[in-house]
Design a protein around this motif. Structure first.
Motif, PDB file in Angstrom:
ATOM      1  N   HIS A  98       0.812  -1.226   0.000  1.00 24.11           N
ATOM      2  CA  HIS A  98       0.000   0.000   0.000  1.00 24.11           C
ATOM      3  C   HIS A  98       0.844   1.276   0.000  1.00 24.11           C
ATOM      4  CE1 HIS A  98       1.307  -0.293   4.116  1.00 24.11           C
ATOM      5  NE2 HIS A  98       0.912   0.950   4.311  1.00 24.11           N
ATOM      6  N   LYS A  99       2.122   1.212   0.364  1.00 21.92           N
ATOM      7  CA  LYS A  99       2.923   2.429   0.536  1.00 21.92           C
ATOM      8  C   LYS A  99       2.940   3.302  -0.712  1.00 21.92           C
ATOM      9  CE  LYS A  99       6.047   1.387   4.337  1.00 21.92           C
ATOM     10  NZ  LYS A  99       5.722  -0.005   4.731  1.00 21.92           N
ATOM     11  N   SER A 202       4.308   7.285   6.667  1.00 20.99           N
ATOM     12  CA  SER A 202       3.150   6.693   7.339  1.00 20.99           C
ATOM     13  C   SER A 202       2.277   7.805   7.927  1.00 20.99           C
ATOM     14  CB  SER A 202       3.599   5.720   8.428  1.00 20.99           C
ATOM     15  OG  SER A 202       2.471   5.036   8.959  1.00 20.99           O
ATOM     16  N   GLY A 244       1.482  -0.301  12.002  1.00 27.19           N
ATOM     17  CA  GLY A 244       2.842   0.126  12.308  1.00 27.19           C
ATOM     18  C   GLY A 244       2.719   1.591  12.697  1.00 27.19           C
ATOM     19  N   GLY A 245       2.986   2.494  11.733  1.00 26.99           N
ATOM     20  CA  GLY A 245       2.632   3.892  11.951  1.00 26.99           C
ATOM     21  C   GLY A 245       1.124   4.074  11.840  1.00 26.99           C
ATOM     22  N   GLY A 246       0.510   3.232  11.038  1.00 27.81           N
ATOM     23  CA  GLY A 246      -0.952   3.247  10.964  1.00 27.81           C
ATOM     24  C   GLY A 246      -1.534   3.683   9.636  1.00 27.81           C
ATOM     25  N   SER A 247      -0.724   3.734   8.565  1.00 26.96           N
ATOM     26  CA  SER A 247      -1.274   4.269   7.311  1.00 26.96           C
ATOM     27  C   SER A 247      -2.174   3.289   6.578  1.00 26.96           C
ATOM     28  CB  SER A 247      -0.151   4.751   6.388  1.00 26.96           C
ATOM     29  OG  SER A 247       0.607   3.690   5.852  1.00 26.96           O
ATOM     30  N   ASN A 248      -1.794   1.997   6.524  1.00 28.02           N
ATOM     31  CA  ASN A 248      -2.706   1.073   5.831  1.00 28.02           C
ATOM     32  C   ASN A 248      -3.981   0.897   6.639  1.00 28.02           C
ATOM     33  OD1 ASN A 248      -3.047  -2.090   6.577  1.00 28.02           O
ATOM     34  ND2 ASN A 248      -1.122  -1.348   7.445  1.00 28.02           N
ATOM     35  N   GLY A 315       8.171  -3.396   9.326  1.00 27.11           N
ATOM     36  CA  GLY A 315       7.160  -2.347   9.133  1.00 27.11           C
ATOM     37  C   GLY A 315       6.331  -2.036  10.362  1.00 27.11           C
ATOM     38  N   GLU A 362       4.041  -8.216   8.001  1.00 29.42           N
ATOM     39  CA  GLU A 362       3.203  -7.197   8.628  1.00 29.42           C
ATOM     40  C   GLU A 362       1.735  -7.607   8.517  1.00 29.42           C
ATOM     41  OE1 GLU A 362       5.590  -6.574   6.444  1.00 29.42           O
ATOM     42  OE2 GLU A 362       6.978  -5.116   7.355  1.00 29.42           O
ATOM     43  N   SER A 388      -1.953  -5.751   3.486  1.00 28.10           N
ATOM     44  CA  SER A 388      -1.202  -4.537   3.148  1.00 28.10           C
ATOM     45  C   SER A 388      -0.073  -4.763   2.153  1.00 28.10           C
ATOM     46  CB  SER A 388      -0.651  -3.897   4.423  1.00 28.10           C
ATOM     47  OG  SER A 388       0.121  -4.826   5.165  1.00 28.10           O
TER      48      SER A 388
HETATM   49  C1  LIG Z   1       5.279  -0.382   5.948  1.00 24.63           C
HETATM   50  C2  LIG Z   1       4.296  -1.498   5.976  1.00 24.63           C
HETATM   51  C3  LIG Z   1       3.330  -1.618   6.996  1.00 24.63           C
HETATM   52  C4  LIG Z   1       3.267  -0.702   8.191  1.00 24.63           C
HETATM   53  O1  LIG Z   1       3.018   0.630   7.917  1.00 24.63           O
HETATM   54  P1  LIG Z   1       1.634   1.339   8.198  1.00 24.63           P
HETATM   55  O2  LIG Z   1       1.919   2.770   8.008  1.00 24.63           O
HETATM   56  O3  LIG Z   1       1.229   0.998   9.608  1.00 24.63           O
HETATM   57  O4  LIG Z   1       0.659   0.793   7.235  1.00 24.63           O
HETATM   58  C5  LIG Z   1       2.410  -2.646   6.924  1.00 24.63           C
HETATM   59  N1  LIG Z   1       2.436  -3.537   5.915  1.00 24.63           N
HETATM   60  C6  LIG Z   1       3.346  -3.467   4.922  1.00 24.63           C
HETATM   61  C7  LIG Z   1       3.313  -4.487   3.835  1.00 24.63           C
HETATM   62  C8  LIG Z   1       4.309  -2.453   4.918  1.00 24.63           C
HETATM   63  O5  LIG Z   1       5.213  -2.393   3.935  1.00 24.63           O
END
Ligand SMILES: *Cc1c(COP(=O)(O)O)cnc(C)c1O
Length: 414
Positions: A98-99, A202, A244-248, A315, A362, A388
């Motif tokens: 998703h990044k 993130s 993780g940081g929480g973006s997905n 992650g 992750e 993700s």
């Molecule tokens: C970087 C990553 C995450 C964690 O980052 P979030 O900002 O929390 O989404 C989760 N899954 C994958 C596959 C990643 O590369």
């Protein structure tokens, strides 16, 4: 393509000062105040005039591979307890996670702001690769700061970033890991803010980053909401994502926020145990604090120092969490649990074996959350898991843990 699975993508202008209840805000040194204000203003202008969303939609569809599918996994679900499980396939996005949604969005914004150079930090290299990819596509100069220890551990991603035309600066200060890369990257940015853009990876950091990153990642749930309605006729009982940081996770939750009947569940890294230094389960043992410019829930020791963290997945290995998640937890709208390294590994193998999908380590944490929820909810439940990313990047690590040699594939880059 029909409009249900291809919802019109709009970006909302920033409406506030970036506070999410008691969390969020911008706790930064004076030289960063003005660049952050300019960023917030530029984003809101671009959101209002609709051009950014239009160009991003075009990139999403014709470059990145959106919409990503929503896949039901019946053989996997049967082993967990007969409920229906659907995976939102961010693993099928270009570059495998998703990044890229966020990297493309911020790179486009950089261009709109007239900045020809993006800078970013990276830990394991995933965000660096996404940033280098977006910069190549949009013709921007790209500099990635990476701790020298991390760069040695993740040679393949360093090679990848360089192939994509990025300059990789191996940081030799401090412990030579992510924190030192952040410090160096920020220092560089402060000195060159007039023509560089800091591309944050993130939904963390000072305002406006958590909101901007959410706006670029919300496409995940805008799509999945339409897809699950189309495939099942109703909304899911629960949406799960790793945090993780929480973006997905914020991207996966966003479109369901008004539907209180849909449980939103974030899964953090439970690591080896909940002892200090052995995990990254901020909501399990953390408390309010300030980290990287934001007020949020942080893992702190008895002297209010940031604790070291551990996770099997790079992650999720971060001591703070995106401020909107801290707020969603405090307000009760979302729930947070954790999965251990072992539980994530078990679901990594189970999904590969039963469905032919190798998930990122992750994402395997979110699957472990779903496995537990399936027991709780029973056979009538519908569970949506945000997958993700794909696990290709983790295959060598998992094989090593099983004592399988992978030298033939990794040796080329030694
Ligand atoms: C970087 C990553 C995450 C964690 O980052 P979030 O900002 O929390 O989404 C989760 N899954 C994958 C596959 C990643 O590369």
């Amino acid at each position: 393509m029909n409009n249900l699975t291809h919802p019109t993508f709009e970006l909302d202008a920033l409406v506030d000062d970036g506070r999410f209840g008691d969390f969020g805000g911008a706790f930064v040194p004076p030289p960063l105040v003005q660049p952050l204000q300019e960023l917030a203003e530029a984003f809101s202008v671009a959101a209002r005039n609709g051009e950014l969303a239009q160009e991003l939609t075009e990139l999403f569809r014709n470059y990145a591979g959106r919409p990503t599918p929503l896949t039901e996994v019946p053989r996997y679900a049967a082993e967990l307890g007969q409920c229906r499980i659907f995976l939102k396939r961010e693993d099928l996005l270009h570059t495998g996670a998703h990044k890229l949604n966020n990297a493309l969005g911020q790179a486009l914004l950089a261009k709109k702001m007239g900045k020809g150079h993006v800078v970013a930090e990276t830990g394991a290299g995933q965000h660096g690769v996404a940033t280098a990819t977006a910069a190549a596509r949009l013709g921007l100069r790209c500099t990635i700061f990476m701790g020298a220890v991390d760069a040695a551990r993740q040679q393949l991603n360093v090679v990848r970033m360089k192939m994509l035309g990025a300059e990789v600066i191996e940081v030799q200060s401090g412990n030579r890991t992510l924190k030192d890369a952040v410090d160096e990257a920020l220092g560089y940015y402060v000195e060159h803010a007039d023509h560089t853009f800091y591309l944050l990876g993130s939904a963390v950091g000072p305002h406006p980053y958590p909101s901007i990153v959410r706006e670029f990642q919300k496409v995940i749930s805008l799509e999945s909401r339409a897809q699950i309605l189309e495939q099942t006729g109703s909304l899911p009982d629960a949406v799960l994502a790793c945090v993780g940081g929480g973006s997905n996770a914020i991207g996966a939750f966003h479109a369901y926020l008004p539907n209180e009947e849909v449980r939103l569940i974030g899964i953090e890294a439970g690591g080896r145990s909940l002892d200090p230094g052995e995990h990254a389960a901020r909501f399990a043992t953390g408390r309010p604090g300030i980290i990287h410019g934001m007020a949020t829930v942080v893992l702190l020791d008895g002297n209010d120092q940031i604790q070291p963290t551990h996770s099997i997945s790079a992650g999720l290995d971060y001591p703070g969490v995106g401020p909107q998640h801290a707020y969603l937890k405090a307000s009760g709208r979302a729930e947070y649990g954790f999965a251990t390294d072992g539980e994530a590994l078990r679901e990594f193998h189970r999904l590969a074996r039963l469905e032919g999908i190798i998930p990122a380590l992750e994402s395997s944490h979110a699957l472990a959350g779903a496995a537990q929820l399936a027991q709780e909810l029973g056979p009538d439940a519908t569970i949506l898991v945000n997958l993700s990313g794909r696990g290709d990047k983790d295959v060598a690590q998992v094989a090593d843990m099983q004592g399988v040699t992978t030298q033939a594939t990794t040796g080329m880059f030694c």
